[in-house]
Design a protein around this motif. Structure first.
Motif, PDB file in Angstrom:
ATOM      1  N   ASP A 114      15.376  54.690  29.720  1.00 39.99           N
ATOM      2  CA  ASP A 114      15.417  54.276  31.316  1.00 39.99           C
ATOM      3  C   ASP A 114      16.823  53.854  31.587  1.00 39.99           C
ATOM      4  O   ASP A 114      17.346  52.870  30.878  1.00 39.99           O
ATOM      5  N   LEU A 115      17.309  54.407  32.732  1.00 44.67           N
ATOM      6  CA  LEU A 115      18.802  53.870  33.042  1.00 44.67           C
ATOM      7  C   LEU A 115      18.723  53.475  34.534  1.00 44.67           C
ATOM      8  O   LEU A 115      18.186  54.413  35.300  1.00 44.67           O
ATOM      9  N   ILE A 116      19.484  52.488  34.738  1.00 46.74           N
ATOM     10  CA  ILE A 116      19.852  52.482  36.328  1.00 46.74           C
ATOM     11  C   ILE A 116      21.250  52.250  36.176  1.00 46.74           C
ATOM     12  O   ILE A 116      21.673  51.299  35.732  1.00 46.74           O
ATOM     13  N   PRO A 123      23.056  55.416  21.406  1.00 49.64           N
ATOM     14  CA  PRO A 123      22.178  56.319  21.237  1.00 49.64           C
ATOM     15  C   PRO A 123      21.733  56.838  22.576  1.00 49.64           C
ATOM     16  O   PRO A 123      20.856  57.692  22.353  1.00 49.64           O
ATOM     17  N   ILE A 124      22.327  56.857  23.659  1.00 52.14           N
ATOM     18  CA  ILE A 124      21.512  57.374  24.831  1.00 52.14           C
ATOM     19  C   ILE A 124      22.544  58.174  25.510  1.00 52.14           C
ATOM     20  O   ILE A 124      22.184  59.005  26.631  1.00 52.14           O
ATOM     21  N   VAL A 129      22.522  49.540  30.146  1.00 59.71           N
ATOM     22  CA  VAL A 129      21.159  49.436  29.344  1.00 59.71           C
ATOM     23  C   VAL A 129      20.796  47.755  29.703  1.00 59.71           C
ATOM     24  O   VAL A 129      19.931  47.644  29.982  1.00 59.71           O
ATOM     25  N   GLU A 130      21.882  46.864  29.431  1.00 66.96           N
ATOM     26  CA  GLU A 130      21.559  45.444  29.535  1.00 66.96           C
ATOM     27  C   GLU A 130      21.016  45.195  30.835  1.00 66.96           C
ATOM     28  O   GLU A 130      20.131  44.766  31.110  1.00 66.96           O
ATOM     29  N   PRO A 173      11.996  56.684  36.949  1.00 67.11           N
ATOM     30  CA  PRO A 173      13.024  57.813  37.116  1.00 67.11           C
ATOM     31  C   PRO A 173      14.402  57.150  37.178  1.00 67.11           C
ATOM     32  O   PRO A 173      14.609  56.004  36.997  1.00 67.11           O
ATOM     33  N   PHE A 174      15.420  58.130  37.131  1.00 59.23           N
ATOM     34  CA  PHE A 174      16.824  57.746  36.844  1.00 59.23           C
ATOM     35  C   PHE A 174      17.479  57.467  38.326  1.00 59.23           C
ATOM     36  O   PHE A 174      17.319  57.884  39.079  1.00 59.23           O
TER      37      PHE A 174
END
Lengths: 168, 197
Positions: free
Chosen positions: A5-7, A98-99, A134-135, B2-3
């Protein structure tokens, strides 16, 4: 929240775009894109008119995922990069931590050797930004995420219905 | 989850159509593609064999509009239904924000539906996705065929978590938008909590 998951915040977005611009310039490439392993485009540098960037990202992610599965089948942990050679344009894809996946499209103005060298030089910086991303995505104290959550908490069924409207 | 791209103010959700071979997953996407306004859809990518069987996946990107200031984008994927393409199915489920299980209503395909549903649960687990909580819809497709099983029987066998069920005839669009809307609603509703899932 899973590891994938990414923001993406403004600050990291600017950093990634800056690094992509530099790589495109240093490698003499036509187009550079950073995508995540699920096929989401994150940032890009350079113009590719007539190319659907979402489809490109999704196909690259599929390609990399299939290649990694192949690597495991033959006893390798992973194949760190992939190269497709065309008549005029060539595509280089490589893992960023890794992502992430870095995609470089180049033509006769560059060479595979130069692209490989610049990608190798740039990858640690990109990995740092990815790690920050990620952090921050995982951090409990995240004012932007709180603000986003507050806005999304007000979503009504009518809002969602209006998304469709007469589009479909 | 979701992204979320704050810089571009975009939310992107990955929605996957799952089900046995020839159940109509690609037909769902094709109908959506053909009936969506030009500016709301991207290019539909199909990786199929010469016999038009999905080989790796189909992808249809949709940009539906904005919600609370964020552009809502959806990437609709199908998986290849044939049993031997399991590795591809597993890869495509990675990072999925919602799943529609498309069941083939023909009585002869009942076993294939059950097998595919088991396979979905297994592949979600291998991707560390909880089948009990991921946005999920059951679509009973091909309701127009004379060999279709009674819907109640199919629901009794295939409905596993009280999910929304839609009867569909994907070739003419019946139930297609309802299925998509339900997945979109559930995946956006997950954001209401304000914290990542």
């Amino acid at each position: 929240m899973s590891a994938t998951d990414l923001i993406l915040h403004e600050e990291e977005f600017r950093k990634v775009v800056g690094l992509g611009e530099r790589l495109r310039h240093d490698a003499n490439a036509r187009y550079v894109a950073l995508i995540d392993r699920n096929g989401q485009p994150i940032a890009s540098s350079g113009e590719l008119p007539d190319v659907d960037k979402t489809a490109l990202a999704s196909l690259v992610a599929g390609n990399v995922a299939a290649t990694e599965t192949l690597a495991k089948m033959v006893g390798e942990q992973s194949f760190s990069s992939l190269y497709h050679e065309g008549e005029k344009d060539h595509l280089h894809m490589s893992a960023v931590g890794p992502i992430g996946i870095l995609v470089v499209l180049f033509d006769e103005r560059s060479s595979l050797g130069l692209v490989r060298l610049r990608v190798r030089q740039m990858t640690p910086d990109l990995e740092d930004v990815f790690n920050e991303m990620v952090e921050r995505s995982r951090s409990a104290e995240n004012p932007e995420l709180e603000e986003f959550g507050a806005a999304m908490a007000e979503i009504t069924d009518e809002d969602i219905d209006s998304l469709f409207g007469d589009r479909i | 989850m979701p992204f979320i791209n704050y810089a571009a103010r975009e939310i992107t959700c990955k929605l996957v159509y799952y089900g046995p071979g020839l159940c109509g997953k690609t037909t769902n996407l094709q109908w959506i593609y053909e009936n969506t306004q030009k500016e709301a859809k991207g290019k539909m990518v199909t990786l199929a064999t010469e016999a038009e069987r999905t080989l790796f996946f189909d992808l249809l990107p949709l940009s539906l509009g904005t919600i609370r200031g964020f552009a809502a984008r959806f990437q609709l994927y199908t998986v290849p239904g044939q049993i031997f393409y399991d590795a591809s199915r597993k890869l495509i489920l990675k990072g999925a924000d919602g799943v529609a299980f498309v069941a083939d209503s023909q009585a002869a395909r009942h076993e294939a539906n059950l097998e595919s549903l088991r396979n979905l649960q297994q592949n979600l687990a291998e991707n560390s996705i909880d089948f009990q909580t991921i946005p999920y819809v059951l679509q009973l497709n091909k309701r127009d065929l004379p060999t279709a099983m009674p819907a109640e029987e199919m629901i009794a066998a295939l409905r596993t978590r009280n999910e929304a069920v839609f009867e569909a005839v994907a070739v003419n669009g019946t139930g297609v938008v309802e299925t998509l809307k339900s997945m979109v609603k559930q995946s956006l509703a997950r954001l209401r909590s304000g914290t990542p899932a």
